[in-house]
Design a protein around this motif. Sequence first.
Motif, mmCIF file in Angstrom:
data_model
loop_
_atom_site.group_PDB
_atom_site.id
_atom_site.type_symbol
_atom_site.label_atom_id
_atom_site.label_comp_id
_atom_site.label_asym_id
_atom_site.label_seq_id
_atom_site.Cartn_x
_atom_site.Cartn_y
_atom_site.Cartn_z
ATOM 1 N N SER A 19 0.849 -1.131 -0.133
ATOM 2 C CA SER A 19 -0.181 0.074 -0.040
ATOM 3 C C SER A 19 0.850 1.186 -0.095
ATOM 4 N N ASN A 53 -2.408 0.433 -4.385
ATOM 5 C CA ASN A 53 -2.457 -0.928 -3.728
ATOM 6 C C ASN A 53 -2.283 -2.071 -4.785
ATOM 7 N N LYS A 58 -2.803 7.055 -4.755
ATOM 8 C CA LYS A 58 -2.815 6.088 -3.726
ATOM 9 C C LYS A 58 -2.613 4.692 -4.790
#
Length: 200
Positions: free
Chosen positions: A73, A90, A88
């Motif tokens: 992450s 992941n 972001k």
Amino acid sequence: MKKILVVTAIAVFGMVSAQKNTLLVGGNIGYSNDSNKFMGNKVSSTEAFTFTPTVGYQFHKNWTVGINSVITSGKNEEGINNSASTVKNNEFAIGPFVRYAVPLGDIFAVYGDLGAGYQNQNMKTTTMGSTSEVKANGFYTNFTPALFINFKNGFGLNFNIGGIKYSHLKADGIDATNSNFTFSFGKEIGVGISKNFGLK
């Protein structure tokens, strides 16, 4: 550019002597942070957390095969005081690996892990209040050499300073691919603890 890379390890039942017919269980936790400033203002920053659980079977004193997975992450911010954009990310990867280890005495051993497998990625980008999302799937292959240190009562520490990795991802729903070759020797630090359980 100031770069800090700290990787801490989690002991998931650790042991280390190389023994035939044993089950290997282990895991690493990693954290990296890269921050850049210009005239006192932060202009970019990147941080990532990684968890890498491993399960394998040591069928020979030198050879181990198993399954390795990586859960990551991360976040990347750009602009003055990180105001322009935020990404972001992941990621999840899983696949088989083969390890060849060479003992250098009772305490030390060196080994190399060769692995390959499936990976996916979910990336959200926010720019000036607008957010877009891209999902991708693909494969990877990597090679990581490491040093193994045998502790008292069978506990062992694995230590590496990077490796070689090839990654390929294809985005869902759009015509976009990403192929990446990484040579990270001397740029990363990896520390982990593992355990071999005896099998009947």
